[in-house]
Design a protein around this motif. Structure first.
Motif, PDB file in Angstrom:
ATOM      1  N   GLU A  99     -32.678 -39.664 -22.108  1.00 55.73           N
ATOM      2  CA  GLU A  99     -33.056 -40.077 -23.462  1.00 55.73           C
ATOM      3  C   GLU A  99     -32.279 -41.323 -23.893  1.00 55.73           C
ATOM      4  N   LEU A 100     -30.990 -41.340 -23.606  1.00 55.17           N
ATOM      5  CA  LEU A 100     -30.180 -42.509 -23.935  1.00 55.17           C
ATOM      6  C   LEU A 100     -30.668 -43.723 -23.165  1.00 55.17           C
ATOM      7  N   ARG A 101     -31.013 -43.535 -21.895  1.00 54.54           N
ATOM      8  CA  ARG A 101     -31.482 -44.634 -21.051  1.00 54.54           C
ATOM      9  C   ARG A 101     -32.751 -45.263 -21.625  1.00 54.54           C
ATOM     10  N   LYS A 102     -33.627 -44.439 -22.193  1.00 55.19           N
ATOM     11  CA  LYS A 102     -34.884 -44.954 -22.776  1.00 55.19           C
ATOM     12  C   LYS A 102     -34.628 -45.866 -23.968  1.00 55.19           C
ATOM     13  N   LEU A 103     -33.516 -45.666 -24.652  1.00 52.13           N
ATOM     14  CA  LEU A 103     -33.211 -46.448 -25.847  1.00 52.13           C
ATOM     15  C   LEU A 103     -32.537 -47.787 -25.544  1.00 52.13           C
ATOM     16  N   SER A 128     -26.772 -45.882 -13.057  1.00 49.23           N
ATOM     17  CA  SER A 128     -25.904 -44.710 -12.930  1.00 49.23           C
ATOM     18  C   SER A 128     -25.466 -44.267 -14.326  1.00 49.23           C
ATOM     19  N   LYS A 129     -24.874 -43.107 -14.394  1.00 46.19           N
ATOM     20  CA  LYS A 129     -24.436 -42.592 -15.696  1.00 46.19           C
ATOM     21  C   LYS A 129     -23.378 -43.483 -16.316  1.00 46.19           C
ATOM     22  N   ILE A 130     -22.464 -43.976 -15.512  1.00 46.65           N
ATOM     23  CA  ILE A 130     -21.419 -44.853 -16.063  1.00 46.65           C
ATOM     24  C   ILE A 130     -22.027 -46.172 -16.526  1.00 46.65           C
ATOM     25  N   GLU A 131     -23.028 -46.670 -15.809  1.00 44.49           N
ATOM     26  CA  GLU A 131     -23.703 -47.898 -16.232  1.00 44.49           C
ATOM     27  C   GLU A 131     -24.445 -47.682 -17.547  1.00 44.49           C
ATOM     28  N   ILE A 132     -25.069 -46.520 -17.691  1.00 46.07           N
ATOM     29  CA  ILE A 132     -25.766 -46.198 -18.944  1.00 46.07           C
ATOM     30  C   ILE A 132     -24.770 -46.179 -20.096  1.00 46.07           C
ATOM     31  N   ARG A 139     -21.790 -47.668 -20.296  1.00 46.05           N
ATOM     32  CA  ARG A 139     -21.270 -49.016 -20.567  1.00 46.05           C
ATOM     33  C   ARG A 139     -22.312 -49.868 -21.282  1.00 46.05           C
ATOM     34  N   LEU A 140     -23.561 -49.762 -20.846  1.00 42.11           N
ATOM     35  CA  LEU A 140     -24.630 -50.516 -21.495  1.00 42.11           C
ATOM     36  C   LEU A 140     -24.817 -50.046 -22.938  1.00 42.11           C
ATOM     37  N   ALA A 141     -24.699 -48.750 -23.178  1.00 40.23           N
ATOM     38  CA  ALA A 141     -24.825 -48.215 -24.539  1.00 40.23           C
ATOM     39  C   ALA A 141     -23.704 -48.751 -25.429  1.00 40.23           C
TER      40      ALA A 141
END
Length: 117
Positions: A81-85, A96-100, A102-104
């Protein structure tokens, strides 16, 4: 071992083989309670032992594994869900989860900066 005339070697507590009798004799000599009979200490040990035995059962392990699978699925859904935003190019790029995360962080900082302007 040298003993005084009024003691026999079998009378000494450390020569006894039964630990219960050994503890009783030491407590009688010292005037204190036997080891492990303190109320909180005994309860804590028995509570730990019960917990350990309960966790060793197949039913408990199976239930724990099921709870863990549900937790991991929920965790992965939250990341999806976070990735979609988050805006990325290309939009379907695998992160990856860490990339998500950091990007957030960067995206939130950017939006905060936009609101300040």
């Amino acid at each position: 071992m040298m003993l005084s005339g009024d003691h026999q070697e079998s009378d000494l507590p450390w020569r006894q083989t039964d630990t219960g009798n050994l503890l009783d004799s030491f407590s009688a000599q010292c005037g204190s309670m036997p080891v492990g009979t303190m109320d909180g200490e005994t309860k804590a040990r028995s509570r730990e032992e019960k917990r350990r035995r309960r966790r060793a059962t197949a039913k408990y392990r199976s239930a724990h594994a099921t709870r863990e699978r549900v937790r991991v699925v929920a965790f992965n859904v939250a990341f999806a869900e976070l990735r979609k935003l988050l805006p990325t190019l290309p939009p379907d790029k695998k992160l990856s989860k860490i990339e998500i995360l950091r990007l957030a962080i960067c995206y939130i900082s950017y939006l905060d900066h936009v609101l300040d302007i």
